[in-house]
Design a protein around this motif. Structure first.
Motif, PDB file in Angstrom:
ATOM      1  N   ASP A  94       4.443  -5.410 -10.460  1.00  0.00           N
ATOM      2  CA  ASP A  94       3.237  -6.019 -11.040  1.00  0.00           C
ATOM      3  C   ASP A  94       2.159  -6.227  -9.969  1.00  0.00           C
ATOM      4  O   ASP A  94       2.463  -6.534  -8.807  1.00  0.00           O
ATOM      5  CB  ASP A  94       3.583  -7.356 -11.707  1.00  0.00           C
ATOM      6  CG  ASP A  94       3.956  -8.418 -10.691  1.00  0.00           C
ATOM      7  OD1 ASP A  94       4.989  -8.222 -10.012  1.00  0.00           O
ATOM      8  OD2 ASP A  94       3.211  -9.396 -10.539  1.00  0.00           O
ATOM      9  N   PRO A  95       0.880  -6.046 -10.379  1.00  0.00           N
ATOM     10  CA  PRO A  95      -0.214  -6.152  -9.407  1.00  0.00           C
ATOM     11  C   PRO A  95      -0.240  -7.459  -8.624  1.00  0.00           C
ATOM     12  O   PRO A  95      -0.485  -7.458  -7.418  1.00  0.00           O
ATOM     13  CB  PRO A  95      -1.469  -6.015 -10.288  1.00  0.00           C
ATOM     14  CG  PRO A  95      -1.025  -5.199 -11.450  1.00  0.00           C
ATOM     15  CD  PRO A  95       0.379  -5.615 -11.712  1.00  0.00           C
ATOM     16  N   TYR A  96       0.052  -8.593  -9.272  1.00  0.00           N
ATOM     17  CA  TYR A  96      -0.012  -9.864  -8.561  1.00  0.00           C
ATOM     18  C   TYR A  96       1.111  -9.961  -7.525  1.00  0.00           C
ATOM     19  O   TYR A  96       0.901 -10.418  -6.395  1.00  0.00           O
ATOM     20  CB  TYR A  96       0.036 -11.058  -9.529  1.00  0.00           C
ATOM     21  CG  TYR A  96      -0.225 -12.349  -8.799  1.00  0.00           C
ATOM     22  CD1 TYR A  96       0.818 -13.235  -8.498  1.00  0.00           C
ATOM     23  CD2 TYR A  96      -1.502 -12.670  -8.347  1.00  0.00           C
ATOM     24  CE1 TYR A  96       0.578 -14.394  -7.785  1.00  0.00           C
ATOM     25  CE2 TYR A  96      -1.747 -13.830  -7.632  1.00  0.00           C
ATOM     26  CZ  TYR A  96      -0.704 -14.690  -7.349  1.00  0.00           C
ATOM     27  OH  TYR A  96      -0.950 -15.833  -6.641  1.00  0.00           O
ATOM     28  N   GLY A  97       2.302  -9.497  -7.898  1.00  0.00           N
ATOM     29  CA  GLY A  97       3.425  -9.478  -6.962  1.00  0.00           C
ATOM     30  C   GLY A  97       3.123  -8.584  -5.765  1.00  0.00           C
ATOM     31  O   GLY A  97       3.438  -8.912  -4.623  1.00  0.00           O
ATOM     32  N   ARG A  98       2.476  -7.448  -6.010  1.00  0.00           N
ATOM     33  CA  ARG A  98       2.116  -6.526  -4.943  1.00  0.00           C
ATOM     34  C   ARG A  98       1.065  -7.144  -4.025  1.00  0.00           C
ATOM     35  O   ARG A  98       1.151  -7.029  -2.803  1.00  0.00           O
ATOM     36  CB  ARG A  98       1.601  -5.208  -5.533  1.00  0.00           C
ATOM     37  CG  ARG A  98       2.673  -4.462  -6.325  1.00  0.00           C
ATOM     38  CD  ARG A  98       2.080  -3.396  -7.216  1.00  0.00           C
ATOM     39  NE  ARG A  98       1.622  -2.244  -6.469  1.00  0.00           N
ATOM     40  CZ  ARG A  98       2.424  -1.345  -5.942  1.00  0.00           C
ATOM     41  NH1 ARG A  98       3.728  -1.457  -6.075  1.00  0.00           N
ATOM     42  NH2 ARG A  98       1.925  -0.337  -5.276  1.00  0.00           N
ATOM     43  N   ALA A  99       0.093  -7.812  -4.631  1.00  0.00           N
ATOM     44  CA  ALA A  99      -0.953  -8.465  -3.830  1.00  0.00           C
ATOM     45  C   ALA A  99      -0.328  -9.551  -2.947  1.00  0.00           C
ATOM     46  O   ALA A  99      -0.678  -9.679  -1.769  1.00  0.00           O
ATOM     47  CB  ALA A  99      -2.022  -9.066  -4.742  1.00  0.00           C
ATOM     48  N   THR A 100       0.600 -10.289  -3.495  1.00  0.00           N
ATOM     49  CA  THR A 100       1.274 -11.352  -2.738  1.00  0.00           C
ATOM     50  C   THR A 100       2.044 -10.745  -1.563  1.00  0.00           C
ATOM     51  O   THR A 100       1.977 -11.245  -0.436  1.00  0.00           O
ATOM     52  CB  THR A 100       2.234 -12.139  -3.658  1.00  0.00           C
ATOM     53  OG1 THR A 100       1.497 -12.619  -4.777  1.00  0.00           O
ATOM     54  CG2 THR A 100       2.862 -13.316  -2.934  1.00  0.00           C
ATOM     55  N   ALA A 101       2.772  -9.660  -1.816  1.00  0.00           N
ATOM     56  CA  ALA A 101       3.541  -9.004  -0.749  1.00  0.00           C
ATOM     57  C   ALA A 101       2.602  -8.495   0.350  1.00  0.00           C
ATOM     58  O   ALA A 101       2.865  -8.677   1.542  1.00  0.00           O
ATOM     59  CB  ALA A 101       4.364  -7.856  -1.318  1.00  0.00           C
ATOM     60  N   ARG A 102       1.512  -7.866  -0.047  1.00  0.00           N
ATOM     61  CA  ARG A 102       0.556  -7.350   0.952  1.00  0.00           C
ATOM     62  C   ARG A 102      -0.078  -8.492   1.731  1.00  0.00           C
ATOM     63  O   ARG A 102      -0.287  -8.391   2.938  1.00  0.00           O
ATOM     64  CB  ARG A 102      -0.534  -6.523   0.263  1.00  0.00           C
ATOM     65  CG  ARG A 102      -0.027  -5.187  -0.256  1.00  0.00           C
ATOM     66  CD  ARG A 102      -1.118  -4.422  -0.983  1.00  0.00           C
ATOM     67  NE  ARG A 102      -0.597  -3.195  -1.528  1.00  0.00           N
ATOM     68  CZ  ARG A 102      -0.781  -2.790  -2.782  1.00  0.00           C
ATOM     69  NH1 ARG A 102      -1.490  -3.522  -3.627  1.00  0.00           N
ATOM     70  NH2 ARG A 102      -0.266  -1.667  -3.196  1.00  0.00           N
ATOM     71  N   PHE A 103      -0.405  -9.576   1.050  1.00  0.00           N
ATOM     72  CA  PHE A 103      -0.996 -10.739   1.717  1.00  0.00           C
ATOM     73  C   PHE A 103      -0.071 -11.226   2.833  1.00  0.00           C
ATOM     74  O   PHE A 103      -0.507 -11.463   3.966  1.00  0.00           O
ATOM     75  CB  PHE A 103      -1.229 -11.869   0.706  1.00  0.00           C
ATOM     76  CG  PHE A 103      -1.701 -13.147   1.332  1.00  0.00           C
ATOM     77  CD1 PHE A 103      -0.796 -14.107   1.772  1.00  0.00           C
ATOM     78  CD2 PHE A 103      -3.053 -13.381   1.535  1.00  0.00           C
ATOM     79  CE1 PHE A 103      -1.226 -15.280   2.379  1.00  0.00           C
ATOM     80  CE2 PHE A 103      -3.495 -14.555   2.142  1.00  0.00           C
ATOM     81  CZ  PHE A 103      -2.580 -15.503   2.570  1.00  0.00           C
ATOM     82  N   TRP A 104       1.229 -11.371   2.514  1.00  0.00           N
ATOM     83  CA  TRP A 104       2.161 -11.915   3.516  1.00  0.00           C
ATOM     84  C   TRP A 104       2.436 -10.923   4.637  1.00  0.00           C
ATOM     85  O   TRP A 104       2.586 -11.320   5.795  1.00  0.00           O
ATOM     86  CB  TRP A 104       3.442 -12.418   2.848  1.00  0.00           C
ATOM     87  CG  TRP A 104       3.163 -13.696   2.127  1.00  0.00           C
ATOM     88  CD1 TRP A 104       3.094 -13.909   0.784  1.00  0.00           C
ATOM     89  CD2 TRP A 104       2.794 -14.959   2.734  1.00  0.00           C
ATOM     90  NE1 TRP A 104       2.735 -15.211   0.518  1.00  0.00           N
ATOM     91  CE2 TRP A 104       2.538 -15.870   1.690  1.00  0.00           C
ATOM     92  CE3 TRP A 104       2.667 -15.395   4.055  1.00  0.00           C
ATOM     93  CZ2 TRP A 104       2.166 -17.193   1.923  1.00  0.00           C
ATOM     94  CZ3 TRP A 104       2.295 -16.718   4.306  1.00  0.00           C
ATOM     95  CH2 TRP A 104       2.056 -17.598   3.238  1.00  0.00           C
ATOM     96  N   ALA A 105       2.471  -9.633   4.328  1.00  0.00           N
ATOM     97  CA  ALA A 105       2.659  -8.633   5.386  1.00  0.00           C
ATOM     98  C   ALA A 105       1.464  -8.671   6.337  1.00  0.00           C
ATOM     99  O   ALA A 105       1.613  -8.612   7.560  1.00  0.00           O
ATOM    100  CB  ALA A 105       2.812  -7.246   4.783  1.00  0.00           C
TER     101      ALA A 105
END
Lengths: 234, 227
Positions: A94-105
């Motif tokens: 899901d886009p929000y989950g992906r955005a969260t993962a990218r944010f933390w990376a």
């Protein structure tokens, strides 16, 4: 009956001993079940091949897939591996989950690993500032982890791979430089995560031998200190 | 008010002069997404901003269906994915092309912005060295662009959005320093790109107020933000 020689893997990964960035890609390829050939560089004596494939950054990791030009920059490569190959997802769907993962990376790379590296090879006021910044970031990551085995939840994923330096390289750097960022009892969730990460079956084969890693950083002390000095002055 | 409408509302927290916020505004325009814009005062940040971005406490922050997303490049990818079937694509479909796109976007912030910023903010030998370093990286970019209208092809894409602020900031830096950095002779593709970018329907009329910009550039306390 003649034996068919299997074709060489379509994927080649250019690595160098001790690089946590190349490690990220090895773990990603393994999690996705992608066979690959490893080519090891000596970064103190870079090959023409490396300089041709990565003229912009002149470093590892570099991924070659088929006859397409190289993919460079570890997290760019990891996302590529996630998108180009089947297998378990490294980033959520899901886009929000992906955005969260990218944010933390992104946070790990810029707010944690950068000052961490600088804190190891500087002195005095600068060193204190970088150490303080790193510890603030570690505290934020600690809060993010609470209660979970991995940053992604139950399974190892993008953010865990991004954070690999903290699991295996951090205490090696502390030992070599004498700079202690993690004192006894601090960041229990992160320390628990580090154990989970380093004992994961897709990871442990690709962790450089600890003694060799200590020797590697010890031998590079002068070089890293002058590289960091030049970078900090910039 | 319709419950569904409220749930799907898009909010953007920003400051009008920030290139990071502008990237997001341009991306939302590419997708045709309507949003409520909240102008922040960075000297007096709102409680909402601090709640939505506790880690960095910065703009831009996009809020969709009550959930915040921070970091401009992360927001851009989110917009592309959340509104996949609206407007034009921001990133390409093919995984290899996506990897190249992400690589060149990072190139902008990692290799290009630092020497450009240094050139603008230093003097003497340091400034000369920074200028040379910036030119070296701009030549790499010129080669990558190679006569294309935009980095993404015929229409603006992720790399164009990431590098877009260069199109209006570099001429300002050149005017203030009295030194040209991007000339048509040395950088024909980039020169054309800067014009294409600023005049494109997505960007035109959505550039920062340039007088205000120049005023900001002169204020020592604020100085200009990094490109």
């Amino acid at each position: 009956m003649s034996q068919q020689v299997p074709p060489p893997p379509a994927v080649k990964l250019v690595t160098a001993f001790g690089s946590p960035f190349a490690h990220r890609v090895e773990v990603a390829l393994t999690l996705k079940g992608v066979p690959y050939e490893l080519v090891t560089e000596d970064l103190a004596n870079k090959s023409e091949m490396l300089l041709t494939h990565n003229p912009v950054h002149k470093t590892v990791p570099v991924l070659l897939h088929g006859d397409r030009p190289a993919v460079c920059e570890s997290l760019v490569i990891v996302e590529y591996v996630d998108e180009a190959f089947d297998g378990p997802r490294l980033l959520p769907a899901d886009p929000y989950g992906r955005a969260t993962a990218r944010f933390w990376a992104h946070f790990i790379d810029n707010k944690c690993l950068k000052p961490l590296w600088l804190s190891m090879w500087t002195h005095g006021e600068a060193q204190e500032r970088f150490a303080r910044e790193t510890k603030e970031s570690l505290a934020i990551l600690e809060a993010q982890l609470e209660g979970r085995s991995f940053f992604g939840g139950d399974a190892l994923g993008f953010v865990d791979v991004a954070a690999c330096t903290l699991a295996h390289w951090l205490d090696v750097l502390e030992e070599v430089t004498g700079v202690r960022l993690v004192t006894d009892g601090e960041y229990p969730a992160l320390r628990r995560w580090a154990k989970e990460y380093t004992s994961h079956q897709a990871v442990k084969r690709f962790l450089p031998d600890r003694d060799q890693l200590v020797a590697f950083f010890a031998a590079g002390k002068e070089r890293f200190t002058s590289m960091v000095k030049a970078a900090v002055q910039q | 008010m319709n419950h569904q409408d409220e749930k799907d509302k898009v909010k953007l927290f920003g400051i009008r002069s920030s290139p990071y916020v502008l990237k997001v505004i341009w991306a939302l325009r590419i997708k045709g997404v309507k949003y409520d814009y909240i102008e922040e005062d960075l000297g007096n940040k709102s409680d909402l901003l601090l709640e939505y971005n506790p880690v960095h406490k910065k703009v831009p922050v996009l809020v969709y269906q009550g959930k915040p997303i921070a970091e401009s490049e992360v927001i851009l990818e989110f917009i592309d994915e959340a509104w996949k079937h609206c407007g034009d694509p921001i990133l390409p479909e093919d995984p290899y092309e996506r990897a190249m796109t992400r690589f060149w976007a990072r190139f902008g912030s990692d290799k290009l912005s630092p020497p450009i910023w240094k050139w603008f903010t230093t003097q003497g030998q340091e400034q000369e060295d920074a200028y040379a370093a910036a030119i070296e990286q701009l030549l790499v970019l010129e080669k990558e662009l190679c006569g294309k209208r935009f980095f993404a092809g015929e229409k603006i894409g992720f790399v164009d959005l990431s590098l877009g602020s260069l199109a209006y900031v570099i001429p300002i830096y050149e005017e203030i320093t009295g030194v040209k950095m991007i000339t048509e002779e040395t950088f024909p593709s980039l020169t054309a790109w800067m014009g294409n970018f600023q005049s494109s329907p997505v960007v035109k009329d959505h550039l920062p107020p340039l007088d205000k910009l120049q005023l900001r550039l002169f204020t020592p306390a604020e100085a200009a933000w990094p490109v």
